[in-house]
Design an enzyme around this catalytic site. Structure first.
Site, mmCIF file in Angstrom:
data_model
loop_
_atom_site.group_PDB
_atom_site.id
_atom_site.type_symbol
_atom_site.label_atom_id
_atom_site.label_comp_id
_atom_site.label_asym_id
_atom_site.label_seq_id
_atom_site.Cartn_x
_atom_site.Cartn_y
_atom_site.Cartn_z
ATOM 1 N N LYS A 1 29.015 27.616 39.712
ATOM 2 C CA LYS A 1 29.167 27.599 38.250
ATOM 3 C C LYS A 1 30.642 27.632 37.894
ATOM 4 C CE LYS A 1 28.854 31.601 35.867
ATOM 5 N NZ LYS A 1 30.014 31.870 35.018
ATOM 6 N N ASN A 2 31.400 28.539 38.572
ATOM 7 C CA ASN A 2 32.795 28.771 38.163
ATOM 8 C C ASN A 2 33.748 27.684 38.637
ATOM 9 O OD1 ASN A 2 31.835 30.935 36.835
ATOM 10 N ND2 ASN A 2 32.565 32.461 38.305
ATOM 11 N N ARG B 1 32.444 31.652 26.908
ATOM 12 C CA ARG B 1 33.905 31.843 26.907
ATOM 13 C C ARG B 1 34.597 30.761 27.746
ATOM 14 N NH1 ARG B 1 38.287 35.057 27.652
ATOM 15 N NH2 ARG B 1 39.240 34.708 29.680
ATOM 16 N N CYS C 1 33.061 40.048 25.371
ATOM 17 C CA CYS C 1 31.735 39.853 25.949
ATOM 18 C C CYS C 1 31.349 41.192 26.547
ATOM 19 C CB CYS C 1 31.746 38.755 27.003
ATOM 20 S SG CYS C 1 32.543 39.303 28.495
ATOM 21 N N ARG D 1 38.315 40.159 27.254
ATOM 22 C CA ARG D 1 38.425 38.771 27.732
ATOM 23 C C ARG D 1 39.499 38.006 26.950
ATOM 24 N NH1 ARG D 1 33.855 37.465 30.742
ATOM 25 N NH2 ARG D 1 35.077 35.806 31.650
ATOM 26 N N ASP E 1 32.596 39.697 40.810
ATOM 27 C CA ASP E 1 31.273 39.118 40.560
ATOM 28 C C ASP E 1 30.238 39.555 41.598
ATOM 29 O OD1 ASP E 1 32.486 35.911 39.314
ATOM 30 O OD2 ASP E 1 32.405 37.913 38.451
ATOM 31 N N ARG F 1 22.243 31.712 32.960
ATOM 32 C CA ARG F 1 23.570 31.109 32.777
ATOM 33 C C ARG F 1 24.167 30.678 34.111
ATOM 34 N NH1 ARG F 1 27.705 34.522 29.715
ATOM 35 N NH2 ARG F 1 28.835 32.699 30.432
HETATM 36 C C1 EPZ Z 1 36.571 33.930 35.840
HETATM 37 O O1 EPZ Z 1 36.695 34.518 34.548
HETATM 38 C C2 EPZ Z 1 35.085 33.816 36.112
HETATM 39 N N1 EPZ Z 1 34.463 32.981 35.092
HETATM 40 C C3 EPZ Z 1 34.442 35.205 36.109
HETATM 41 O O2 EPZ Z 1 33.072 35.035 36.492
HETATM 42 C C4 EPZ Z 1 35.134 36.060 37.161
HETATM 43 O O3 EPZ Z 1 34.590 37.364 37.105
HETATM 44 C C5 EPZ Z 1 36.639 36.104 36.879
HETATM 45 O O4 EPZ Z 1 37.158 34.757 36.854
HETATM 46 C C6 EPZ Z 1 37.401 36.881 37.940
HETATM 47 O O5 EPZ Z 1 37.151 36.314 39.189
HETATM 48 C C7 EPZ Z 1 34.575 31.628 35.179
HETATM 49 O O6 EPZ Z 1 35.218 31.102 36.077
HETATM 50 C C8 EPZ Z 1 33.858 30.837 34.135
HETATM 51 P P1 EPZ Z 1 40.367 36.112 34.657
HETATM 52 P P2 EPZ Z 1 38.135 34.545 33.813
HETATM 53 O O7 EPZ Z 1 41.159 35.237 33.759
HETATM 54 O O8 EPZ Z 1 38.860 33.282 34.079
HETATM 55 C C9 EPZ Z 1 41.968 39.589 31.795
HETATM 56 C C10 EPZ Z 1 30.767 35.302 36.350
HETATM 57 O O9 EPZ Z 1 30.002 36.261 36.441
HETATM 58 N N2 EPZ Z 1 42.780 38.528 31.196
HETATM 59 O O10 EPZ Z 1 40.758 36.212 36.091
HETATM 60 O O11 EPZ Z 1 37.932 34.972 32.422
HETATM 61 C C11 EPZ Z 1 40.489 39.394 31.474
HETATM 62 O O12 EPZ Z 1 40.189 40.015 30.242
HETATM 63 C C12 EPZ Z 1 32.044 35.414 35.554
HETATM 64 O O13 EPZ Z 1 30.571 34.180 36.909
HETATM 65 C C13 EPZ Z 1 43.716 38.863 30.214
HETATM 66 O O14 EPZ Z 1 43.871 40.023 29.854
HETATM 67 O O15 EPZ Z 1 38.824 35.732 34.631
HETATM 68 C C14 EPZ Z 1 39.819 40.085 32.616
HETATM 69 O O16 EPZ Z 1 39.781 41.487 32.362
HETATM 70 C C15 EPZ Z 1 32.222 36.787 34.958
HETATM 71 N N3 EPZ Z 1 44.459 37.877 29.651
HETATM 72 C C16 EPZ Z 1 40.750 39.823 33.785
HETATM 73 O O17 EPZ Z 1 42.020 39.495 33.217
HETATM 74 C C17 EPZ Z 1 44.318 36.568 30.025
HETATM 75 O O18 EPZ Z 1 45.037 35.706 29.481
HETATM 76 C C18 EPZ Z 1 40.292 38.707 34.703
HETATM 77 O O19 EPZ Z 1 40.309 37.562 33.954
HETATM 78 C C19 EPZ Z 1 43.361 36.249 31.013
HETATM 79 C C20 EPZ Z 1 42.614 37.240 31.589
#
Ligand code: EPZ
Length: 427
Positions: free
Chosen positions: A22-23, A93, A117, A122, A308, A400
């Site tokens: 998915k990701n 998102r 979320c 996020r 995850d 999802r």
């Molecule tokens: C991706 O989310 C995945 N989703 C998530 O999978 C996964 O848990 C996550 O990466 C970490 O591996 C998709 O790929 C669609 P991040 P993403 O940017 O890109 C904070 C699932 O279950 N952050 O690495 O949103 C954010 O709030 C989902 O498949 C900021 O603060 O992850 C989070 O706390 C859940 N500012 C943390 O960093 C930013 O600009 C990780 O976010 C970006 C992120």
């Protein structure tokens, strides 16, 4: 309302093939905006998030032909909009992944601000800071982010404060069309990012270092459509491996369609817990644990332990002989699953980012609610070993990211079914 009901105590055997990740699929779909024409994606998971991303692309003027259940032909020739509307971003998102490609293709993007979320705020501040370094100007009003690169995207060096997956991906997808060289330092290293870079390079991009902390992109003038196969879903695989560790018959359960190297830390930690996992062609064979050792886990960016898989490993540790500590470093609110598992008899105390898990003899089936995608799947897995029936609600979360989750478990011998039950009548 739809629920998943599982009867505990039935052993699993046979082989399950996981779907495409998915990701990765969602970002690959967004990246087709960068290459006007028909890009064919293979091994696309048939899940609701993919359908939503399809709606986002169609909203922008793309057309999508479903060649078969897992093959999409996405034609972005006629894309004429640069907006990701609220009703779609609010649903998913990951729609924000169109920001980088839209800037690379159209020079602008209008994206509804992603709400929070169940996992926390996020935010996308790192996406914005990085894109500003490439010359993008941002404005926000009425809940929308307006990104303007009409003065041109210019390569720059960007150091991410945190190895954000989404920020790394959006930066790569904008930088491939920027003038000059972009260096992303402290880049996320997830396998899904490598998959994205591989497809973009096939399209004519020049990306080096994907999968390492430093990614270098030489901008090019144009990208061309390709055919690309989505990498196997390592998190879906990890979910089934945990199911096998709990309930595999003597023959073990085979999980294929993914690369075990993409799940290295998870497999290492499960082996530390005493679980036997053999490498086989295309994946692994997992054996039921006679006894589960406690373990300490920190969720971290790849190659660290993936957030995850936090809920799934918590199920295992809830049945360990001893105390485990699970620390969630990625999301500020990803322990809601723990309180659901406690309803099934787990003994877990949450203190801020730490969950203290005291192993118990067994779990008991209960009515529980999916807190998020991975927590929902983990509750179904817990139900495989829990005594009696477990009924999991809010299973739209599971839909999802897990294609045919119930069918795949049934094919392994699980007594699990999807039911529609009357909603509780509000008084
Ligand atoms: C991706 O989310 C995945 N989703 C998530 O999978 C996964 O848990 C996550 O990466 C970490 O591996 C998709 O790929 C669609 P991040 P993403 O940017 O890109 C904070 C699932 O279950 N952050 O690495 O949103 C954010 O709030 C989902 O498949 C900021 O603060 O992850 C989070 O706390 C859940 N500012 C943390 O960093 C930013 O600009 C990780 O976010 C970006 C992120």
């Amino acid at each position: 309302m739809d629920i998943i009901r599982v009867e505990g105590g039935h052993l699993l055997e046979g082989r399950v093939a996981v779907s495409g990740a998915k990701n990765s699929a969602l970002k690959l779909m967004a990246a087709t905006l960068l290459a006007p024409g028909k890009t064919t994606l293979e091994n696309v998971p048939n899940i609701s998030d993919v359908h939503v991303m399809g709606k986002v692309l169609k909203y922008m003027g793309a057309t999508i032909e479903v060649l078969d259940e897992h093959t999409l032909c996405i034609d972005t020739s006629a894309v004429n909009s640069w907006e990701a509307p609220y009703e779609l971003v609010a649903k998913m998102r990951a729609s924000t992944a169109v920001m980088g490609p839209l800037l690379g293709r159209m020079g602008k993007a209008k994206i509804a601000m992603p709400g929070g979320c169940n996992l926390g705020a996020r935010k996308i501040d790192m996406h914005i800071l990085g894109l500003e370094a490439l010359g993008v100007e941002f404005d926000t009003d009425h809940g929308y982010i307006h990104a303007d690169a009409s003065k041109g995207l210019v390569g720059a060096t960007v150091t991410l404060e945190f190895a954000s997956v989404g920020a790394t991906e959006n930066l790569i997808m904008a930088a491939v069309k920027a003038k000059g060289t972009t260096v992303i330092d402290n880049a996320a290293r997830e396998p899904e990012i490598v998959d994205l870079a591989n497809m973009l390079n096939k399209m004519g991009a020049q990306i080096a270092g994907a999968g390492t902390p430093v990614v270098t992109i030489e901008g090019v003038d144009e990208l061309h459509p390709v055919t690309h196969r989505v990498v196997g879903d390592r998190i879906e695989a990890g979910t089934f491996i945990v199911a096998g560790a709990l309930m595999a018959s003597d023959a073990g359960v085979e999980v294929v369609g993914f690369s075990p190297i993409h799940l290295g830390m998870v497999i290492k930690k499960m082996e530390d817990m005493g679980i036997v996992i053999d490498r086989i062609e295309g994946g692994v064979r997992v054996h039921r644990a006679e006894r589960i050792e406690p373990v300490d886990i920190q969720t971290l960016p790849f190659p660290g332990f993936p957030t995850d898989m936090q809920a799934q490993v918590m199920v295992l540790s809830s049945l360990a002989d001893g105390n485990s500590i699970i620390t969630e470093n990625i999301f500020e609110n990803r322990f809601m699953f723990a309180s659901e598992l406690v309803r099934m008899g787990a003994n877990i105390r949450v203190e801020s980012h730490h969950a203290m898990v005291h192993g118990v003899e067994g779990l008991s089936g209960a009515q529980v609610t999916s807190p998020d995608l991975r927590g929902g799947a983990a509750l179904v897995v817990a139900g495989l070993i829990a005594e009696g029936y477990t009924e999991v609600s809010a299973i739209h979360h599971i839909d999802r990211g897990y294609e045919r989750f119930v069918e795949k478990l049934r094919a392994l011998g699980a007594q699990v079914e999807r039911l529609t039950v009357p909603d509780f009548i509000d008084d």
